[in-house]
Write an enzyme that holds these catalytic residues in place. Structure first.
Site, PDB file in Angstrom:
ATOM      1  N   PRO A  63       0.860  -1.188   0.000  1.00 44.07           N
ATOM      2  CA  PRO A  63       0.000   0.000   0.000  1.00 44.07           C
ATOM      3  C   PRO A  63       0.895   1.237   0.000  1.00 44.07           C
ATOM      4  CG  PRO A  63       0.022  -1.024   2.186  1.00 44.07           C
ATOM      5  CD  PRO A  63       0.821  -1.921   1.284  1.00 44.07           C
TER       6      PRO A  63
ATOM      7  N   SER B 173       7.553   4.225  -1.640  1.00 44.60           N
ATOM      8  CA  SER B 173       8.184   5.191  -2.565  1.00 44.60           C
ATOM      9  C   SER B 173       9.660   4.843  -2.764  1.00 44.60           C
ATOM     10  CB  SER B 173       7.997   6.623  -2.078  1.00 44.60           C
ATOM     11  OG  SER B 173       8.521   6.781  -0.792  1.00 44.60           O
TER      12      SER B 173
ATOM     13  N   ASP C 220      14.851   3.766   4.468  1.00 46.61           N
ATOM     14  CA  ASP C 220      14.001   3.043   3.510  1.00 46.61           C
ATOM     15  C   ASP C 220      14.774   2.653   2.248  1.00 46.61           C
ATOM     16  OD1 ASP C 220      12.239   3.926   5.411  1.00 46.61           O
ATOM     17  OD2 ASP C 220      10.680   4.503   3.979  1.00 46.61           O
TER      18      ASP C 220
HETATM   19  C1  MEV Z   1       9.143   7.164   8.690  1.00 42.27           C
HETATM   20  O1  MEV Z   1       8.937   5.931   7.976  1.00 42.27           O
HETATM   21  C2  MEV Z   1      10.123   6.961   9.801  1.00 42.27           C
HETATM   22  C3  MEV Z   1      10.577   8.233  10.520  1.00 42.27           C
HETATM   23  O2  MEV Z   1      11.536   7.821  11.481  1.00 42.27           O
HETATM   24  C4  MEV Z   1      11.195   9.244   9.572  1.00 42.27           C
HETATM   25  C5  MEV Z   1      12.495   8.788   8.919  1.00 42.27           C
HETATM   26  O3  MEV Z   1      13.174   7.891   9.439  1.00 42.27           O
HETATM   27  O4  MEV Z   1      12.848   9.398   7.867  1.00 42.27           O
HETATM   28  C6  MEV Z   1       9.420   8.883  11.238  1.00 42.27           C
END
Ligand code: MEV
Length: 308
Positions: A87, A95, A138
């Site tokens: 999702p 992303s 990520d």
């Molecule tokens: C967002 O998925 C996680 C946060 O820790 C922000 C980041 O790590 O860039 C809130």
């Protein structure tokens, strides 16, 4: 035809505190985004079954990848088709997975032989350009896969786990949530700093329990992490409902994952209680799906243009 895919991710521990340089652990999951390229006279993207010009406003990650790859190679015309098992905007790194999979597919097309490090760095640059601010978590996890310790960006022992993910279906902006936490920190620096330190401790204890494969203790630490996330205002009633439904159905532990404010929660389960946890999340109003953590990062699924 070239198809490359990259995984999504979960934060097992340490979202938000990672923004303040504290320890976090993120794991790749076996739900992926794929980018398929077919030869075309110009550059187009498939949207709702039709090929259209790539629009940097509507397709910022694909457009960013094309822009960066054009700097290092002369790309021929192609049509790109993005397919996702994740999702979007739900805290699972969709992303990043789009960006990483697109760069890898263009890398194969142009035969630029980028290293994984170069793919991760290019993807992080694109995410930062689109979002203003993004941690490298990520993009790194989506490129390399496995279980990763942040901020060091190194692999730890692989955390082999069955995870039930519950989606609240509510979109929340990471940028807004990060700035809300920053505001709370400015108002109550001593208290909020202590909470960030506690999250750091939980992540470090979590790494030790991952080494020992003690799922019960990992679950307990996830619950502690959730309490801390709740205390800085990033949980919601919907998230709490799904989290408690999972805990009450026998999950080892459950917490939100990502920025919170909506998005997804995760529950660590063993084989025997997965279905019970899935049913409980559904009954509590969430959209559940089951996944496994994975060692696999970005990969080439199909390549009959530049075979190795
Ligand atoms: C967002 O998925 C996680 C946060 O820790 C922000 C980041 O790590 O860039 C809130």
């Amino acid at each position: 035809m070239i198809t490359c895919s990259a995984p999504g991710k979960i934060f097992l521990f340490g979202e938000h505190s990672v923004v303040y340089g504290k320890a976090a652990i993120a794991c790749a999951i076996d739900k992926r985004v794929s980018a398929t390229l077919v030869p075309c006279s110009s550059v187009k993207i498939k949207i709702a079954g039709q090929y259209k010009p790539v629009n940097p406003k509507k397709n910022p990650y694909v457009a960013g990848a094309i822009y960066e790859m054009n700097k290092i190679a002369e790309l021929p015309g192609f049509c790109i088709d993005i397919n996702s098992e994740l999702p979007s905007g739900a805290g699972l790194g969709s992303s990043s997975a789009v960006t990483v999979a697109t760069i890898k597919s263009l890398d194969v097309l142009a035969d630029t032989k980028l290293s994984l490090k170069e793919i991760a760095e290019m993807s992080h640059k694109i995410e930062t350009n689109v979002q203003g601010k993004a941690s490298p978590t990520d993009t790194f996890v989506s490129t390399f896969g496995g279980s990763v310790k942040i901020p060091e960006k190194v692999h730890i022992d692989f955390f082999d786990a069955k995870i039930v993910i519950g989606n609240t279906g509510k979109f929340a902006s990471t940028t807004n949530l990060v700035s809300d936490v920053y505001e709370l920190m400015s108002k109550h620096p001593d208290s909020v700093n202590c909470i960030m330190d506690a999250m750091d401790r939980v992540s470090r204890d979590g790494e030790i329990e991952i080494q020992k494969k003690d799922y019960k203790k990992i679950g307990e630490l996830m619950n502690i992490n959730q309490g801390l996330l709740n205390s800085i205002g990033v949980s919601t009633v919907q998230l709490e409902n799904l989290i408690w439904a999972a805990r009450n159905s026998g999950a080892y532990g459950a917490k939100l994952t990502g920025a919170g404010g909506g998005g997804c929660m995760i529950a660590l389960c063993d084989e025997n209680n997965i279905q019970k946890v899935v049913n409980a999340i559904k009954k509590a109003g969430g959209d559940p799906f089951v996944c496994n953590t994975t060692k696999e990062g970005v990969r080439v699924d199909k390549n009959n243009v530049n075979p190795e």
